[in-house]
Motif scaffolding. Structure first.
Motif, PDB file in Angstrom:
ATOM      1  N   THR A  52       1.045  -1.202   0.117  1.00 34.94           N
ATOM      2  CA  THR A  52       0.207   0.178  -0.126  1.00 34.94           C
ATOM      3  C   THR A  52       0.985   1.710  -0.366  1.00 34.94           C
ATOM      4  OG1 THR A  52      -0.341   0.309   2.697  1.00 34.94           O
ATOM      5  CG2 THR A  52      -1.540  -0.758   0.881  1.00 34.94           C
ATOM      6  N   GLU A  53       0.534   2.758  -0.263  1.00 38.18           N
ATOM      7  CA  GLU A  53       0.857   3.932  -0.489  1.00 38.18           C
ATOM      8  C   GLU A  53       1.693   4.155   0.646  1.00 38.18           C
ATOM      9  OE1 GLU A  53      -0.251   7.812  -0.758  1.00 38.18           O
ATOM     10  OE2 GLU A  53      -0.406   6.648  -2.789  1.00 38.18           O
TER      11      GLU A  53
ATOM     12  N   LEU B 186      -9.695   9.957 -14.971  1.00 41.39           N
ATOM     13  CA  LEU B 186     -10.714   9.330 -13.760  1.00 41.39           C
ATOM     14  C   LEU B 186     -11.063  10.478 -13.383  1.00 41.39           C
ATOM     15  CD1 LEU B 186      -8.169   7.329 -12.909  1.00 41.39           C
ATOM     16  CD2 LEU B 186      -9.854   6.575 -14.141  1.00 41.39           C
ATOM     17  N   LYS B 187     -12.181  10.283 -12.277  1.00 48.46           N
ATOM     18  CA  LYS B 187     -12.927  11.404 -11.846  1.00 48.46           C
ATOM     19  C   LYS B 187     -11.967  12.036 -10.384  1.00 48.46           C
ATOM     20  CE  LYS B 187     -17.342   8.792 -12.228  1.00 48.46           C
ATOM     21  NZ  LYS B 187     -18.453   7.870 -11.377  1.00 48.46           N
ATOM     22  N   PRO B 188     -12.032  13.126 -10.110  1.00 45.55           N
ATOM     23  CA  PRO B 188     -11.302  13.766  -9.230  1.00 45.55           C
ATOM     24  C   PRO B 188     -11.732  13.447  -7.798  1.00 45.55           C
ATOM     25  CG  PRO B 188     -12.550  15.513 -10.651  1.00 45.55           C
ATOM     26  CD  PRO B 188     -13.319  14.215 -11.096  1.00 45.55           C
ATOM     27  N   GLU B 189     -12.244  13.067  -7.731  1.00 39.19           N
ATOM     28  CA  GLU B 189     -12.281  12.037  -6.049  1.00 39.19           C
ATOM     29  C   GLU B 189     -11.428  10.756  -6.153  1.00 39.19           C
ATOM     30  OE1 GLU B 189     -16.231  10.882  -8.034  1.00 39.19           O
ATOM     31  OE2 GLU B 189     -14.753  12.837  -7.917  1.00 39.19           O
ATOM     32  N   ILE B 190     -11.372  10.058  -8.162  1.00 38.59           N
ATOM     33  CA  ILE B 190     -10.472   8.660  -8.461  1.00 38.59           C
ATOM     34  C   ILE B 190      -9.560   9.391  -7.878  1.00 38.59           C
ATOM     35  CG2 ILE B 190     -10.676   6.526  -9.114  1.00 38.59           C
ATOM     36  CD1 ILE B 190     -13.256   6.911  -9.592  1.00 38.59           C
ATOM     37  N   ALA B 191      -8.639  10.268  -8.507  1.00 36.59           N
ATOM     38  CA  ALA B 191      -7.303  10.477  -9.077  1.00 36.59           C
ATOM     39  C   ALA B 191      -7.197  10.986  -7.655  1.00 36.59           C
ATOM     40  CB  ALA B 191      -7.687  12.117 -10.107  1.00 36.59           C
ATOM     41  N   SER B 192      -7.033  11.614  -6.408  1.00 38.02           N
ATOM     42  CA  SER B 192      -6.661  11.805  -6.138  1.00 38.02           C
ATOM     43  C   SER B 192      -5.773  10.186  -3.997  1.00 38.02           C
ATOM     44  CB  SER B 192      -6.919  12.726  -4.807  1.00 38.02           C
ATOM     45  OG  SER B 192      -8.170  12.483  -4.672  1.00 38.02           O
ATOM     46  N   ALA B 193      -6.989   9.141  -4.914  1.00 39.40           N
ATOM     47  CA  ALA B 193      -6.909   8.053  -3.722  1.00 39.40           C
ATOM     48  C   ALA B 193      -5.681   7.170  -4.047  1.00 39.40           C
ATOM     49  CB  ALA B 193      -8.001   7.386  -4.871  1.00 39.40           C
ATOM     50  N   PRO B 194      -5.521   6.971  -3.536  1.00 39.81           N
ATOM     51  CA  PRO B 194      -4.043   5.828  -2.149  1.00 39.81           C
ATOM     52  C   PRO B 194      -3.947   5.311  -3.670  1.00 39.81           C
ATOM     53  CG  PRO B 194      -5.513   6.055  -0.913  1.00 39.81           C
ATOM     54  CD  PRO B 194      -6.480   6.924  -1.277  1.00 39.81           C
ATOM     55  N   LEU B 195      -2.143   4.665  -3.653  1.00 40.22           N
ATOM     56  CA  LEU B 195      -2.145   3.910  -4.354  1.00 40.22           C
ATOM     57  C   LEU B 195      -1.697   2.308  -4.066  1.00 40.22           C
ATOM     58  CD1 LEU B 195       0.921   6.063  -6.595  1.00 40.22           C
ATOM     59  CD2 LEU B 195      -1.841   5.126  -7.110  1.00 40.22           C
ATOM     60  N   LYS B 196      -1.635   1.549  -4.799  1.00 37.46           N
ATOM     61  CA  LYS B 196      -1.078   0.896  -4.383  1.00 37.46           C
ATOM     62  C   LYS B 196      -0.651  -1.062  -5.457  1.00 37.46           C
ATOM     63  CE  LYS B 196      -4.459  -2.974  -4.215  1.00 37.46           C
ATOM     64  NZ  LYS B 196      -5.727  -4.482  -3.834  1.00 37.46           N
ATOM     65  N   LEU B 197       0.247  -1.151  -4.712  1.00 36.07           N
ATOM     66  CA  LEU B 197       0.807  -2.104  -5.831  1.00 36.07           C
ATOM     67  C   LEU B 197       0.674  -4.150  -5.397  1.00 36.07           C
ATOM     68  CD1 LEU B 197       4.247  -0.739  -6.405  1.00 36.07           C
ATOM     69  CD2 LEU B 197       3.107  -1.116  -7.881  1.00 36.07           C
ATOM     70  N   GLU B 198       0.388  -4.861  -6.686  1.00 37.56           N
ATOM     71  CA  GLU B 198       0.319  -6.056  -5.694  1.00 37.56           C
ATOM     72  C   GLU B 198       1.039  -6.742  -6.626  1.00 37.56           C
ATOM     73  OE1 GLU B 198      -3.734  -8.440  -7.826  1.00 37.56           O
ATOM     74  OE2 GLU B 198      -4.958  -7.513  -5.925  1.00 37.56           O
ATOM     75  N   PHE B 199       1.474  -7.447  -6.372  1.00 41.71           N
ATOM     76  CA  PHE B 199       3.241  -8.050  -6.917  1.00 41.71           C
ATOM     77  C   PHE B 199       2.202 -10.114  -6.775  1.00 41.71           C
ATOM     78  CE2 PHE B 199       4.957  -4.987  -5.463  1.00 41.71           C
ATOM     79  CZ  PHE B 199       6.637  -4.920  -6.545  1.00 41.71           C
ATOM     80  N   GLN B 200       2.149 -10.359  -7.892  1.00 41.13           N
ATOM     81  CA  GLN B 200       2.346 -11.874  -8.179  1.00 41.13           C
ATOM     82  C   GLN B 200       2.435 -12.567  -8.922  1.00 41.13           C
ATOM     83  OE1 GLN B 200      -2.389 -12.524  -7.988  1.00 41.13           O
ATOM     84  NE2 GLN B 200      -2.665 -14.341  -8.883  1.00 41.13           N
ATOM     85  N   VAL B 201       3.497 -14.124  -8.551  1.00 47.76           N
ATOM     86  CA  VAL B 201       4.029 -14.725  -9.767  1.00 47.76           C
ATOM     87  C   VAL B 201       3.112 -15.218 -10.184  1.00 47.76           C
ATOM     88  CG1 VAL B 201       5.235 -16.906  -9.361  1.00 47.76           C
ATOM     89  CG2 VAL B 201       5.885 -14.910  -8.011  1.00 47.76           C
ATOM     90  N   SER B 202       3.647 -15.158 -11.497  1.00 53.24           N
ATOM     91  CA  SER B 202       2.524 -15.340 -13.158  1.00 53.24           C
ATOM     92  C   SER B 202       2.305 -16.910 -13.036  1.00 53.24           C
ATOM     93  CB  SER B 202       2.448 -14.805 -14.089  1.00 53.24           C
ATOM     94  OG  SER B 202       4.057 -14.902 -14.613  1.00 53.24           O
ATOM     95  N   SER B 203       3.588 -17.508 -12.926  1.00 54.45           N
ATOM     96  CA  SER B 203       4.745 -19.314 -13.354  1.00 54.45           C
ATOM     97  C   SER B 203       4.837 -19.038 -12.881  1.00 54.45           C
ATOM     98  CB  SER B 203       5.472 -19.977 -14.913  1.00 54.45           C
ATOM     99  OG  SER B 203       6.053 -17.803 -14.716  1.00 54.45           O
ATOM    100  N   PRO B 204       5.334 -21.100 -12.296  1.00 54.58           N
ATOM    101  CA  PRO B 204       5.649 -21.309 -11.275  1.00 54.58           C
ATOM    102  C   PRO B 204       7.555 -21.017 -11.380  1.00 54.58           C
ATOM    103  CG  PRO B 204       4.420 -22.844 -11.995  1.00 54.58           C
ATOM    104  CD  PRO B 204       3.707 -22.337 -12.792  1.00 54.58           C
TER     105      PRO B 204
END
Length: 491
Positions: free
Chosen positions: A295-296, A318-336
Motif C-alpha cells: 500500500t501507499e 478519472l474522476k477527481p475523487e478517484i484521481a487523488s486516491a491512494p496507490l497500491k501495488l499488487e505483486f503476483q507470481v504468474s508462473s511457477p
C-alpha cells in the motif's frame, strides 16, 4: 505410424512415472563419525535399560535346604568395552565385551530347624552381549528396526554370603549362583530386543514422513528403499516432495538429477536436488499465496511520485475523487518459479506481474497498468538446528509493459525505484516467511551444528555434525505411552 514411435508413445509415460517414483530429491548419509556419537548416546541408554533388569524370584528345595531369593536389583554396571559399527547391507552391529554387573537380592533359607534371612551381593563378570540390528523401511516409508538378533553370556558369577548359616552356604552357594546366572542370562536379550523393536522404534516414529509444513503445503519424506549400508556409511533415499494440502495429487514430476553424496568427513550429510525446492515453490504457487500487496504508506515517497507522474495521463481521465486516491501495488507470481543450482551459485528465476491500482475509499480499485517483471533471486540455503531455511535477495531485475512497447519505454525511470522497493520492502516479507523453514527427516532430539553447504550441478550437499539436544531416554519417555502414528490415506 512408425512402430518405433508407437512404442515410445506407450512406454515413455510409464518411464517418466517410474523415474518420478524412484528418484530421491533428498538423501541423508550417516558416517562413522556420526555413528560414534550415536554409540555414546546409545550406550547410556543400554546402561539405563540393563540397570532396570527385572529378574524373577527364585525358590525351591535342595536336599534339606528350602530357599527363596527375591528383590533382585542391579547395584552397579561397568561396560568396559563396547562398539557399534555398520555391517553391509542393512545392519548395525553392537557389542559389549568384558562387562560386569553387580547385584543384590534378599534370601530366605530353611535348613532343618534353622531359619535364616538376609541379603546377598553377587557379581557377574565377563559379560558379553552382541546384537545385530536390521534397518528397513515400513509400508508407510518410515525407517524402522525390522529385526534384531541377540547373544548374551556370562563368564563367571560370584556371591558373598554372611549370616548364621554362612558355614554351610558353600554347599548351596554354587547351586544358587548357577540359578542366578541362568536367570540373569535369560533376561538380557529380551530386554534389549524390547528396547530396540519397541523403544527405539518409538524414536524413529518421530521422523516426519508425510506431514503439513504450514496451512498451505505439506511434505512427503517417505523412504524410497531400504537403507544402503557399507562398512563406512549408511545412506537413505527420501522422496523429498512438497504438495498443496488442498490438492495433494497436483505435483511436479521429478525429472531433476539425484543428489550424489561422496563425502565422509562430517557426521551427517544431507543432499537436496533442485526438485526438492521446485516442488515447494510449485506447491505454494498452486496454493495461490505467492503474492504481496504494497500500500501507499509502505512505498518510498519518490516511488509514489514517479508512479503518479508515469500514469498522469491515465489518472487525468478519472474522476477527481478517484484521481487523488491512494496507490497500491499488487505483486503476483504468474508462473511457477524455477530453482537453479550450479556449482558457483543458487538462484531462482521468477516471472511476476505488478498491477498498479488507485484505491478510493468505498469504491472498487481502479487499475492503472500491469507490468511484467523478470527477476533472478539469489538463494542462500541454511540449516538451523534441523530446519532448512532459504534467504533470498534480488540479483537481477527487468520489467516491461503488457500494454505496448511505448509504455515499456516510459517505465524505464521506474526500474531502479521498483527494484529498491523489492529489496527493502518485499524481500524482507518473503524472508520472514522462509525463516520458518522445514524440518529434515531426522529423529526428535537431534540437531545439526557446524553446517557447511556445497553446491553441485543440480543439487546441494549440507554437511554437519550432530548433537543430542534431548537425550534418547527423554525422547523415549515422552512417547512411551503414545500410540504409534496411524498412516494417512496417502501413506
Amino acid at each position: 505410424m512408425d512402430p518405433h514411435k508407437v512404442f515410445l508413445m506407450l512406454v515413455l509415460p510409464w518411464l517418466v512415472a517410474a523415474t518420478t517414483d524412484s528418484t530421491p530429491a533428498c538423501k541423508i548419509r550417516i558416517t562413522r563419525k556420526g555413528l560414534e556419537l550415536v554409540k555414546q548416546e546409545g550406550l547410556r541408554f543400554v546402561e539405563q535399560e540393563l540397570e532396570n533388569l527385572t529378574i524373577p524370584d527364585l525358590s525351591g528345595n535342595e536336599g534339606k535346604f528350602q530357599y527363596t531369593i527375591s528383590n533382585v536389583t542391579v547395584t552397579d554396571l561397568q561396560l568396559a568395552l563396547s562398539d557399534l559399527h555398520f555391517q553391509p547391507k542393512q545392519h548395525f552391529v553392537f557389542y559389549i565385551n568384558n562387562a560386569s554387573i553387580s547385584l543384590s537380592f534378599q534370601r530366605k533359607l530353611l535348613f532343618w530347624v534353622f531359619y535364616d534371612i538376609g541379603s546377598i551381593n553377587a557379581s557377574a563378570e565377563g559379560v558379553f552381549i552382541k546384537t545385530e540390528v536390521r534397518m528397513a523401511k515400513d509400508m508407510a516409508g518410515r525407517l524402522k528396526i525390522a529385526n534384531m538378533t541377540c547373544e548374551a553370556s556370562i563368564g563367571d558369577m560370584q556371591a558373598d554370603f554372611d549370616g548364621t548359616l554362612s558355614s554351610v552356604y558353600g554347599f548351596l552357594g554354587s547351586f544358587l549362583i548357577t540359578g542366578m546366572r541362568y536367570l540373569l542370562n535369560r533376561q538380557i536379550c529380551p530386554l534389549l530386543n524390547h528396547a530396540g523393536l519397541v523403544l527405539l522404534n518409538s524414536v524413529l516414529n518421530t521422523v516426519p514422513v508425510r506431514k503439513a509444513v504450514d496451512n498451505h503445503t505439506g511434505i512427503d519424506y517417505a523412504l524410497l528403499s531400504d537403507p544402503d549400508v557399507t562398512y563406512d556409511t549408511l545412506d537413505m533415499n527420501f522422496k523429498g516432495m512438497f504438495f498443496h494440502l488442498k490438492n495433494e495429487n497436483d505435483t511436479l514430476p521429478n525429472l531433476a538429477v539425484s543428489p550424489v553424496i561422496k563425502e565422509q568427513d562430517r557426521m551427517v550429510y544431507v543432499g537436496l536436488s533442485e526438485y526438492f525446492f521446485d516442488s515447494a515453490i510449485y506447491a505454494y504457487y498452486k496454493a495461490d499465496v505467492l503474492k504481496i500487496n504494497i500500500t501507499e504508506e509502505k512505498m518510498p515517497k519518490d516511488l509514489e511520485l514517479l508512479l503518479r507522474t508515469t500514469y498522469f495521463g491515465n489518472i487525468l481521465l478519472l474522476k477527481p475523487e478517484i484521481a487523488s486516491a491512494p496507490l497500491k501495488l499488487e505483486f503476483q507470481v504468474s508462473s511457477p518459479p524455477r530453482f537453479i543450482i550450479k556449482p558457483q551459485s543458487t538462484t531462482i528465476s521468477v516471472t511476476a506481474t505488478a498491477d498498479i491500482f488507485l484505491v478510493p475509499t468505498d469504491l472498487p480499485p481502479e487499475q492503472l497498468s500491469s507490468i511484467t517483471m523478470e527477476l533472478k533471486l539469489g538463494a542462500k540455503v541454511l540449516m538451523k538446528g534441523k530446519k532448512l531455511q532459504v534467504q533470498l535477495d534480488v540479483k537481477r531485475f527487468r520489467m516491461y509493459s503488457n500494454q505496448s512497447a511505448l509504455e515499456s519505454l516510459a517505465l524505464i525511470p521506474l526500474q531502479n525505484p521498483l527494484k529498491t522497493l523489492l529489496q527493502l520492502v518485499v524481500m524482507p516479507i518473503i524472508n520472514e516467511r522462509t525463516k520458518q523453514g522445514v524440518e529434515i527427516p531426522v529423529p526428535e532430539g537431534m540437531d545439526f551444528i557446524k553446517e557447511t553447504v556445497t553446491n553441485h550441478a543440480g543439487y546441494i550437499v549440507i554437511g554437519g555434525d550432530i548433537h543430542f539436544s534431548t537425550s534418547l531416554r527423554d525422547v523415549i519417555e515422552k512417547y512411551r505411552t503414545a500410540p504409534s502414528p496411524q498412516p494417512t490415506a496417502a501413506e
